[in-house]
Design an enzyme around this catalytic site. Structure first.
Site, PDB file in Angstrom:
ATOM      1  N   CYS A  45      -5.494  -2.801   3.305  1.00  0.00           N
ATOM      2  CA  CYS A  45      -4.961  -2.691   4.660  1.00  0.00           C
ATOM      3  C   CYS A  45      -6.039  -2.730   5.752  1.00  0.00           C
ATOM      4  O   CYS A  45      -6.538  -3.791   6.099  1.00  0.00           O
ATOM      5  CB  CYS A  45      -4.098  -1.426   4.769  1.00  0.00           C
ATOM      6  SG  CYS A  45      -2.908  -1.501   6.154  1.00  0.00           S
ATOM      7  N   LYS A  65      -9.943   3.521  -0.966  1.00  0.00           N
ATOM      8  CA  LYS A  65     -10.009   2.847   0.337  1.00  0.00           C
ATOM      9  C   LYS A  65     -11.189   3.339   1.160  1.00  0.00           C
ATOM     10  O   LYS A  65     -11.334   4.544   1.409  1.00  0.00           O
ATOM     11  CB  LYS A  65      -8.698   3.095   1.087  1.00  0.00           C
ATOM     12  CG  LYS A  65      -8.550   2.345   2.404  1.00  0.00           C
ATOM     13  CD  LYS A  65      -7.192   2.663   3.013  1.00  0.00           C
ATOM     14  CE  LYS A  65      -6.951   1.927   4.319  1.00  0.00           C
ATOM     15  NZ  LYS A  65      -5.646   2.314   4.912  1.00  0.00           N
ATOM     16  N   GLU A  99       0.833  -1.206   0.000  1.00  0.00           N
ATOM     17  CA  GLU A  99       0.000   0.000   0.000  1.00  0.00           C
ATOM     18  C   GLU A  99       0.872   1.264   0.000  1.00  0.00           C
ATOM     19  O   GLU A  99       1.943   1.278   0.594  1.00  0.00           O
ATOM     20  CB  GLU A  99      -0.869  -0.022   1.267  1.00  0.00           C
ATOM     21  CG  GLU A  99      -1.743   1.189   1.488  1.00  0.00           C
ATOM     22  CD  GLU A  99      -2.384   1.184   2.862  1.00  0.00           C
ATOM     23  OE1 GLU A  99      -3.421   1.860   3.026  1.00  0.00           O
ATOM     24  OE2 GLU A  99      -1.860   0.519   3.787  1.00  0.00           O
TER      25      GLU A  99
END
Length: 262
Positions: A147, A110, A40
């Site tokens: 993540c 995200k 990431e």
């Protein structure tokens, strides 16, 4: 098909980071992988400058992705990674990109920002508002996550109910008390929750743990990296997936409605 996760320590120089990404793409392709997951926020990082990741943000047509797209045009890989993309002055979106055939074939902003453990990602990052798409790699349906999304089982379940057979997770999992335990536990849990393969790439270095993993649908880690740079690979075994889903038919046995984005 073969699936891979690559990890390295992101540097303050985006050119060097692009070179490292291309190197891992070349290695994965040479070893026969069809899917490569990289970590990431790969544009730039500096342990002494926590603002660098956002300050170095580039648009999707910026210079950072150009060598990766050029390499993608030469191999048979689908490569996943995330970069910061500018959204407003001083702000960015943590954006997962899927590269294939020299093009960006999917993006995902995200959803869950890392406002935990005394870190506030939302201070300069804008959250996504759309559930990520599934992409297909050699007939395998792949769900996209990033993540901190790993801590939210609703997201993984939603992707599995949409048809995902594999969950791919670029990450930069921050070191700290029990954090390595959380990482290993959550990766196995999401695989078991969904009876999906999970491919997770973790950035390494002074700040993050590395420890990329490939976990099968019964929660078994079939490939894993340590804390240093490296590439791990495993086979996506459709027979193993079918057997897991026959033995453990969670997606059929559930009694709750499918999760919805708030």
């Amino acid at each position: 098909m073969y699936i891979a996760a690559g990890q390295f320590a992101v540097t303050p120089d985006w050119r060097e980071n692009a070179r490292l990404c291309v190197m891992l793409m070349v290695r994965a392709a040479a070893q026969g992988a069809s899917l490569l997951v990289l970590p990431e926020a790969l544009l730039a990082r500096d342990d002494n400058d926590p603002e660098l990741s956002v300050n170095s943000a580039q648009p999707l047509d910026g210079d950072f992705l150009q060598p990766l797209l050029a390499q993608s045009a030469q191999d048979n890989l689908t490569t996943l990674l995330t970069i910061h993309v500018p959204s407003a002055p001083g702000r960015a979106v943590n954006t997962l990109v899927a590269l294939r055939g020299g093009e960006i074939v999917a993006t995902y902003a995200k959803l869950h920002l890392y406002d935990a453990f005394n870190i506030q990602e939302s201070r300069r990052i804008d959250a996504g508002k759309i559930v990520p798409p599934l992409i297909e790699v050699e007939g395998v349906k792949v769900g996209l996550m990033t993540c901190y999304d790993l801590r939210f089982p609703e997201m993984a379940l939603g992707l599995a109910l949409a048809g995902a057979e594999l969950l791919a997770l670029p990450a930069a999992w921050v070191k700290g008390p029990l954090k390595e335990h959380h990482w290993a536990t959550l990766l196995a849990a999401r695989a078991l929750d969904t009876t999906c393969y999970v491919v997770a790439a973790g950035e390494c270095g002074n700040r993050n743990i590395g420890q990329s993993r490939i976990v099968d649908p019964l929660g078994v880690t079939v490939a894993a990296a340590a804390e240093g740079p490296g590439l791990v690979m495993a086979e996506f075994d459709r027979a193993r997936l079918a057997s897991a889903r026959q033995q453990l038919p969670l997606l059929r046995n559930r009694r709750f409605a499918p999760p919805q984005l708030l």
